[in-house]
Design a protein around this motif. Sequence first.
Motif, PDB file in Angstrom:
ATOM      1  N   GLN A  47       0.831  -1.208   0.000  1.00 15.18           N
ATOM      2  CA  GLN A  47       0.000   0.000   0.000  1.00 15.18           C
ATOM      3  C   GLN A  47       0.864   1.256   0.000  1.00 15.18           C
ATOM      4  O   GLN A  47       0.583   2.232  -0.709  1.00 15.18           O
ATOM      5  N   GLU A  48       1.944   1.241   0.776  1.00 18.08           N
ATOM      6  CA  GLU A  48       2.839   2.395   0.844  1.00 18.08           C
ATOM      7  C   GLU A  48       3.560   2.622  -0.475  1.00 18.08           C
ATOM      8  O   GLU A  48       3.789   3.769  -0.884  1.00 18.08           O
ATOM      9  N   LEU A  49       3.915   1.540  -1.148  1.00 15.96           N
ATOM     10  CA  LEU A  49       4.569   1.673  -2.451  1.00 15.96           C
ATOM     11  C   LEU A  49       3.639   2.320  -3.471  1.00 15.96           C
ATOM     12  O   LEU A  49       4.069   3.138  -4.284  1.00 15.96           O
ATOM     13  N   ILE A  77      11.758  -3.804  -6.055  1.00 15.44           N
ATOM     14  CA  ILE A  77      10.600  -2.944  -6.317  1.00 15.44           C
ATOM     15  C   ILE A  77      10.731  -1.641  -5.526  1.00 15.44           C
ATOM     16  O   ILE A  77      10.463  -0.547  -6.043  1.00 15.44           O
ATOM     17  N   ILE A  78      11.166  -1.748  -4.268  1.00 13.76           N
ATOM     18  CA  ILE A  78      11.374  -0.551  -3.447  1.00 13.76           C
ATOM     19  C   ILE A  78      12.448   0.330  -4.078  1.00 13.76           C
ATOM     20  O   ILE A  78      12.294   1.556  -4.181  1.00 13.76           O
ATOM     21  N   HIS A  79      13.537  -0.289  -4.500  1.00 17.46           N
ATOM     22  CA  HIS A  79      14.635   0.457  -5.125  1.00 17.46           C
ATOM     23  C   HIS A  79      14.149   1.219  -6.358  1.00 17.46           C
ATOM     24  O   HIS A  79      14.480   2.397  -6.550  1.00 17.46           O
ATOM     25  N   LYS A  81      11.036   2.141  -7.063  1.00 16.42           N
ATOM     26  CA  LYS A  81      10.104   3.201  -6.660  1.00 16.42           C
ATOM     27  C   LYS A  81      10.867   4.407  -6.130  1.00 16.42           C
ATOM     28  O   LYS A  81      10.535   5.562  -6.459  1.00 16.42           O
ATOM     29  N   ALA A  82      11.881   4.168  -5.323  1.00 10.30           N
ATOM     30  CA  ALA A  82      12.687   5.267  -4.794  1.00 10.30           C
ATOM     31  C   ALA A  82      13.371   6.024  -5.926  1.00 10.30           C
ATOM     32  O   ALA A  82      13.439   7.266  -5.915  1.00 10.30           O
ATOM     33  N   LYS A  83      13.844   5.294  -6.918  1.00  8.96           N
ATOM     34  CA  LYS A  83      14.500   5.916  -8.069  1.00  8.96           C
ATOM     35  C   LYS A  83      13.519   6.801  -8.832  1.00  8.96           C
ATOM     36  O   LYS A  83      13.845   7.932  -9.229  1.00  8.96           O
ATOM     37  N   GLU A  84      12.296   6.302  -9.021  1.00 10.00           N
ATOM     38  CA  GLU A  84      11.266   7.083  -9.726  1.00 10.00           C
ATOM     39  C   GLU A  84      10.936   8.365  -8.973  1.00 10.00           C
ATOM     40  O   GLU A  84      10.665   9.404  -9.581  1.00 10.00           O
ATOM     41  N   LEU A  85      10.953   8.288  -7.637  1.00  9.31           N
ATOM     42  CA  LEU A  85      10.598   9.440  -6.806  1.00  9.31           C
ATOM     43  C   LEU A  85      11.793  10.338  -6.499  1.00  9.31           C
ATOM     44  O   LEU A  85      11.634  11.383  -5.864  1.00  9.31           O
ATOM     45  N   GLY A  86      12.980   9.921  -6.942  1.00  8.77           N
ATOM     46  CA  GLY A  86      14.175  10.705  -6.677  1.00  8.77           C
ATOM     47  C   GLY A  86      14.566  10.719  -5.214  1.00  8.77           C
ATOM     48  O   GLY A  86      15.135  11.697  -4.711  1.00  8.77           O
ATOM     49  N   LYS A  87      14.280   9.612  -4.502  1.00  8.14           N
ATOM     50  CA  LYS A  87      14.590   9.527  -3.075  1.00  8.14           C
ATOM     51  C   LYS A  87      15.754   8.562  -2.840  1.00  8.14           C
ATOM     52  O   LYS A  87      15.935   7.600  -3.579  1.00  8.14           O
ATOM     53  N   GLN A  88      16.527   8.834  -1.798  1.00  8.33           N
ATOM     54  CA  GLN A  88      17.577   7.926  -1.373  1.00  8.33           C
ATOM     55  C   GLN A  88      17.032   7.045  -0.256  1.00  8.33           C
ATOM     56  O   GLN A  88      16.689   7.543   0.825  1.00  8.33           O
ATOM     57  N   VAL A  89      16.932   5.775  -0.531  1.00 13.82           N
ATOM     58  CA  VAL A  89      16.377   4.826   0.429  1.00 13.82           C
ATOM     59  C   VAL A  89      17.340   3.654   0.558  1.00 13.82           C
ATOM     60  O   VAL A  89      17.810   3.112  -0.447  1.00 13.82           O
ATOM     61  N   LEU A  90      17.655   3.270   1.778  1.00 10.15           N
ATOM     62  CA  LEU A  90      18.488   2.099   2.011  1.00 10.15           C
ATOM     63  C   LEU A  90      17.614   0.857   1.963  1.00 10.15           C
ATOM     64  O   LEU A  90      16.572   0.804   2.617  1.00 10.15           O
TER      65      LEU A  90
END
Length: 206
Positions: A47-49, A77-79, A81-90
Amino acid sequence: MPNNSTKHTIVYIEDGDWRHTLTPAFNNGFGDNVEVDDRGNFQQLFQELEKGDLATAYILDNEIVGEDKYGAEIAQIIHQKAKELGKQVLVITMLCSAPKQVKKKYGASLAEKDIPILNKHAHAALCGFYIGQCLQEGVMTFDSWLMKEGITLLESNAETQSVQSGIMLEMEMGEAGGFYLKPRSFISEHRKEITEYMRPRDIVTM
């Protein structure tokens, strides 16, 4: 401690007893400005994704009972999504069963995305120190962090498991925020307390 007052969230998804073992150490080790959100399945994450509501870091078990996707797949998938949003996520995968099979099937694709495959028996403490340093100093890849700290990644054995158990118990029982220290600094400063949790024959490996 992290160099700003931002509240961070670490999502830890694990459906076994490891969650009850590691979460207290993660909670105390990261201190008050980090929420460790431990969950037993991927449902809330999906849901968060969809909403693009991403945490600071994710620690994912590979196999969750009742799920039709593996943690190694969700990590990618998280990686993305983070790339699409321009976010840095570990994003970190941490497992205890079938590491060779997981590395064979997903190792190359995870390595391309700088998503480490860690072993719960040997690397849970390293996972915490890595995230702690990223919160404090800025995002870096796990491999670059290992190189910076001069750490060689060992697979699980009785000795490394005993040392790690001692570190994680001291992380849980000791002063909050221990994961913001460098691993060698933490071990040096808390050697006496750590070895009290270890088997006598394994103390020589410290």
